[in-house]
Design a protein around this motif. Sequence first.
Motif, mmCIF file in Angstrom:
data_model
loop_
_atom_site.group_PDB
_atom_site.id
_atom_site.type_symbol
_atom_site.label_atom_id
_atom_site.label_comp_id
_atom_site.label_asym_id
_atom_site.label_seq_id
_atom_site.Cartn_x
_atom_site.Cartn_y
_atom_site.Cartn_z
ATOM 1 N N SER A 37 0.765 -0.882 0.018
ATOM 2 C CA SER A 37 -0.063 0.246 0.290
ATOM 3 C C SER A 37 0.843 0.711 -0.167
ATOM 4 N N ALA A 38 1.942 1.012 0.169
ATOM 5 C CA ALA A 38 3.321 2.479 0.843
ATOM 6 C C ALA A 38 3.361 2.493 -0.891
ATOM 7 N N ALA A 56 -4.954 -3.539 8.817
ATOM 8 C CA ALA A 56 -4.770 -1.973 8.594
ATOM 9 C C ALA A 56 -3.560 -1.171 7.945
ATOM 10 N N LEU A 57 -4.053 -0.801 6.920
ATOM 11 C CA LEU A 57 -2.603 0.105 5.698
ATOM 12 C C LEU A 57 -2.266 1.002 6.375
ATOM 13 N N SER A 58 -1.424 0.780 7.898
ATOM 14 C CA SER A 58 -0.841 2.344 8.551
ATOM 15 C C SER A 58 0.521 2.757 7.006
ATOM 16 N N CYS A 60 0.163 3.646 3.843
ATOM 17 C CA CYS A 60 -0.968 3.890 2.722
ATOM 18 C C CYS A 60 -0.537 5.422 2.959
ATOM 19 N N ASN A 61 -0.759 6.340 1.733
ATOM 20 C CA ASN A 61 -0.567 7.393 1.397
ATOM 21 C C ASN A 61 -1.681 7.411 1.208
ATOM 22 N N VAL A 62 -2.805 7.167 1.235
ATOM 23 C CA VAL A 62 -4.311 7.329 0.792
ATOM 24 C C VAL A 62 -4.843 7.490 2.327
ATOM 25 N N LYS A 63 -5.402 8.762 2.518
ATOM 26 C CA LYS A 63 -5.737 9.415 3.527
ATOM 27 C C LYS A 63 -7.544 8.278 4.356
#
Length: 255
Positions: A37-38, A56-58, A60-63
């Motif tokens: 996801s990064a 959880a996608l901590s 990931c740049n998509v908020k």
Amino acid sequence: MRLAYRSKPPGYPESWTQLPAGEAIKDAVQTVSNSFSARIFGYHLVKLGTLSSDIALSKCNVKHQIRQTPVQVDATSVLSLSTELPYVENSIDGFLLANELDFCQDPHQLLREVDRCITQDGYIILSGFNPYSLTGIGKYLPLKRGNLLHDARFFSSGRVKDWLQLLGYEIIETRHILFSMLFIKKQFSLPTSWHNRITRYFPWCSSVYVILARKRVIPMTTIKPAWKLKPRFSAVGASMRVQNATPAGRDGSRG
């Protein structure tokens, strides 16, 4: 090869705990999905399904991350079927499908809906159960009958990749995880060196795979044809010379 569409919908899990070794599967899928996801940038990401909503996608740049589920759970933000997405075309930058195809009645329709809503350079993170693994064999054995894992579809990674490529996706990366029987709740852990060797030389026997794919749309550029009118008639070149020409009626002698 069995048809992807099933007349009777399979059982659908509301959480990972309804699967044997569900927590171990969730942790492994979450680790790889979070890493993938990064690479996703944009404004909107959809976690499709109840299993995806718990990931959880901590990194990931998509908020703005939407948790869409077909049944109401604690993490639900949009209540809708996976085969009927309530989004406009080209509006979602990323999708997470954590084993969603394995519990879908019509996976082709699901992927078509995802393709309709994803942007031209959007990403899909997709995990699934491997039918050629120990878990895939255990699906047909009388082991812990009655749980939802026995009802899962188990599409191979190669088959899913073919579906994605037909829709215009580039397969960026595939990772194979969990080299053990998932019908047994107590999982045994392999040393890192052994795990890396099995992943490198025997990826086909992993129980779970995770795919990262990206939509590729080739823009069409209008090329003007170089029109050049050819003359119907062309003049004959007049560069011929007559050397030592003798006037008519004279032989050139002085007598």
